[in-house]
Design a protein around this motif. Structure first.
Motif, PDB file in Angstrom:
ATOM      1  N   ASN A  45       0.843  -1.190   0.000  1.00  0.00           N
ATOM      2  CA  ASN A  45       0.000   0.000   0.000  1.00  0.00           C
ATOM      3  C   ASN A  45       0.884   1.247   0.000  1.00  0.00           C
ATOM      4  O   ASN A  45       1.491   1.583   1.011  1.00  0.00           O
ATOM      5  N   SER A  46       0.952   1.927  -1.145  1.00  0.00           N
ATOM      6  CA  SER A  46       1.821   3.100  -1.251  1.00  0.00           C
ATOM      7  C   SER A  46       1.409   4.211  -0.297  1.00  0.00           C
ATOM      8  O   SER A  46       2.256   4.985   0.171  1.00  0.00           O
ATOM      9  N   THR A  47       0.122   4.299   0.022  1.00  0.00           N
ATOM     10  CA  THR A  47      -0.345   5.315   0.962  1.00  0.00           C
ATOM     11  C   THR A  47       0.231   5.087   2.346  1.00  0.00           C
ATOM     12  O   THR A  47       0.435   6.032   3.109  1.00  0.00           O
ATOM     13  N   ALA A  48       0.508   3.836   2.682  1.00  0.00           N
ATOM     14  CA  ALA A  48       1.055   3.487   3.993  1.00  0.00           C
ATOM     15  C   ALA A  48       2.561   3.272   3.946  1.00  0.00           C
ATOM     16  O   ALA A  48       3.127   2.607   4.810  1.00  0.00           O
ATOM     17  N   ASP A  49       3.222   3.864   2.954  1.00  0.00           N
ATOM     18  CA  ASP A  49       4.656   3.639   2.763  1.00  0.00           C
ATOM     19  C   ASP A  49       5.434   4.957   2.756  1.00  0.00           C
ATOM     20  O   ASP A  49       6.366   5.131   1.980  1.00  0.00           O
ATOM     21  N   GLY A  50       5.039   5.881   3.636  1.00  0.00           N
ATOM     22  CA  GLY A  50       5.634   7.210   3.607  1.00  0.00           C
ATOM     23  C   GLY A  50       6.898   7.394   4.423  1.00  0.00           C
ATOM     24  O   GLY A  50       7.574   8.424   4.299  1.00  0.00           O
ATOM     25  N   LEU A  67       8.387  -2.754  15.909  1.00  0.00           N
ATOM     26  CA  LEU A  67       7.831  -2.025  14.766  1.00  0.00           C
ATOM     27  C   LEU A  67       7.180  -2.982  13.773  1.00  0.00           C
ATOM     28  O   LEU A  67       7.755  -4.015  13.419  1.00  0.00           O
ATOM     29  N   VAL A  68       5.992  -2.622  13.327  1.00  0.00           N
ATOM     30  CA  VAL A  68       5.282  -3.403  12.309  1.00  0.00           C
ATOM     31  C   VAL A  68       4.737  -2.438  11.257  1.00  0.00           C
ATOM     32  O   VAL A  68       4.649  -1.233  11.470  1.00  0.00           O
ATOM     33  N   SER A  69       4.365  -2.982  10.128  1.00  0.00           N
ATOM     34  CA  SER A  69       3.816  -2.146   9.052  1.00  0.00           C
ATOM     35  C   SER A  69       2.435  -1.611   9.427  1.00  0.00           C
ATOM     36  O   SER A  69       1.645  -2.291  10.089  1.00  0.00           O
ATOM     37  N   SER A  70       2.156  -0.393   8.974  1.00  0.00           N
ATOM     38  CA  SER A  70       0.840   0.204   9.224  1.00  0.00           C
ATOM     39  C   SER A  70      -0.170  -0.161   8.139  1.00  0.00           C
ATOM     40  O   SER A  70      -1.257   0.417   8.080  1.00  0.00           O
ATOM     41  N   THR A  71       0.170  -1.105   7.278  1.00  0.00           N
ATOM     42  CA  THR A  71      -0.711  -1.463   6.155  1.00  0.00           C
ATOM     43  C   THR A  71      -2.148  -1.684   6.603  1.00  0.00           C
ATOM     44  O   THR A  71      -3.092  -1.131   6.025  1.00  0.00           O
ATOM     45  N   GLU A  72      -2.328  -2.489   7.637  1.00  0.00           N
ATOM     46  CA  GLU A  72      -3.683  -2.824   8.083  1.00  0.00           C
ATOM     47  C   GLU A  72      -4.358  -1.657   8.795  1.00  0.00           C
ATOM     48  O   GLU A  72      -5.574  -1.469   8.684  1.00  0.00           O
TER      49      GLU A  72
END
Length: 443
Positions: free
Chosen positions: A156-161, A181-186
């Motif tokens: 998700n490019s929106t969550a890849d800032g 730390l984990v991805s904010s994708t969800e």
């Protein structure tokens, strides 16, 4: 806003009931319904009512967004960080008593203005020369969070800032806790995919206006004279007249195409001729925030014709049936891939050529927004987002397809694209759907 919207929809409905080739003399005055930008209040409500649950569904304790000037995070203006100069850290979390909190560590030169916006529970000024990230990490360690979401995502490019240097600095301050730390994708998925009722009202405005403009555009067509590009130019002029922006890349919006399929494309100088099926794929952006995505189709009558030929009418009815089947399949708990499958069954029965496009996609802040993809049932692989379930408050643009071979071996696709919102018991259109092909008389 609701009173203005009722006025707008009522007037638009009356205009759309006109015969496609009748002259529309009555115009909507944009000043009658535009008003102030509602985003500041909507943003605040989204943070406080939708984000707490998004954190829970993502199974994280906190979400950290780092903002800065010029090369900002894609979600900066969703969290209130669009005016960041020096680096600022925005932290959102649910505490052990299940209460939601938002705290910002902001450079002192910007913290006063940010605090006055009253978006966040607490704005902590960071002295010049000090690190907002370091102060945010000290607070995080004191809270003993187990999972901290950051904007780093493969899907998700929106969550890849989060940039490489920002992540490096963050991890250095965290030390051994960087493993948390984990991805904010969800988090981002669960938050942005749901739209508030107020946002659905605005998207309804956009859908109504988009459909109206396309009907007016078709009234400008003179067969044998008008080009696709000229009709696209008319729509650009309507956008300027009403003070709205492009729903996606300006060079490809609108896509007016009276020839073979061109996919996502710009309008060309092809002359519109009798016998052509014309596609307009068009979207606008309201308040520089919410976008529409709708297609309308027309047929140019040949000399002596009063209706579309049987084959063209069959293609239209087949595409429309697929669109209606997709809408009927949309309801909370249904996967995106199953919505796609609902109309693909009808495509097979109607012997449509293969169409590579998904049946639909989320639409809202951008034309292809965050949320379930309505596709994948006939693909060699299924997009992960196609396995996501639909939820109440999600908004979609979706098609009903029928594709056929033209005499020169190329293909033409009718893609009956409408917009809808998922409700508690199903889904409903955001604007009156196109029921019949618009017929254009030959000149």
């Amino acid at each position: 806003m609701k009173i203005k919207l009722i006025f707008f929809i009522t007037l638009s409905f009356l205009l759309i009931q006109c015969s496609p080739n009748d002259e529309i003399e009555q115009k909507i005055d944009p000043t009658a319904y535009w008003g102030d930008n509602p985003w500041p209040e909507i943003r605040k409500k989204r943070i406080n009512t939708l984000l707490p649950n998004a954190l829970k569904e993502a199974n994280v304790d906190a979400w950290l967004v780092i903002c800065r000037e010029n090369n900002n995070d894609p979600l900066a203006d969703h969290v209130g960080g669009e005016n960041a100069g020096g680096t600022a850290a925005f932290l959102f979390y649910n505490d052990k008593s299940d209460s939601f909190h938002s705290i910002v560590f902001s450079p002192s030169g910007e913290s006063t203005a940010l605090d006055e916006l009253d978006i966040h529970e607490n704005v902590v000024p960071v002295e010049r020369g000090k690190s907002a990230i370091e102060q945010a990490v000290s607070f995080i360690k004191a809270q003993n969070f187990n999972k901290i979401a950051i904007n780093s995502s493969k899907s998700n490019s929106t969550a890849d800032g989060l940039t490489y240097t920002q992540r490096t600095e963050l991890e250095n301050f965290l030390g051994n806790d960087k493993e948390k730390l984990v991805s904010s994708t969800e988090v981002v998925y669960n938050w942005l995919s749901i739209k508030l009722p107020e946002e659905v009202e605005i998207l309804t405005k956009a859908a109504e206006l988009t459909a109206q403009f396309q009907i007016e555009a078709y009234q400008q067509v003179v067969s044998g004279v008008s080009t696709d590009a000229e009709i696209a130019k008319f729509l650009k002029q309507k956008m300027a007249e009403y003070g709205v922006k492009d729903g996606w890349a300006p060079a490809q919006n609108p896509n007016v195409n009276s020839g073979p399929d061109r996919g996502h494309s710009h309008a060309t100088d092809k002359v519109i001729m009798p016998g052509d099926v014309i596609q307009i794929d068009f979207g606008i952006k309201l308040y520089d925030r919410w976008v529409s995505d709708i297609q309308r189709f027309a047929y140019v009558l040949k000399e002596g014709e009063t209706e579309a030929p049987k084959d063209i009418q069959f293609y239209w009815e087949s595409g429309k049936a697929g669109s209606r089947a997709a809408l009927a399949a949309m309801k909370p708990g249904i996967k995106g891939v199953d919505v796609d499958r609902a109309q693909r069954v009808l495509m097979e029965q109607a012997k449509s050529e293969y169409v590579m496009w998904s049946t639909g996609h989320p639409v809202g802040y951008v034309a292809h927004d965050v949320g379930p993809n309505l596709g994948g049932s006939q693909a060699s692989h299924v997009r992960p987002a196609s396995q996501k379930e639909l939820k109440e408050g999600m908004t979609f643009a979706f098609d009903g397809f029928h594709a056929w071979k033209l005499s020169d071996g190329t293909e033409k696709t009718i893609s009956v694209e409408e917009m809808a919102v998922v409700t508690k018991n199903g889904a409903r259109y955001l604007t009156k759907p196109q029921e019949e092909l618009i017929l254009i008389k030959s000149k």
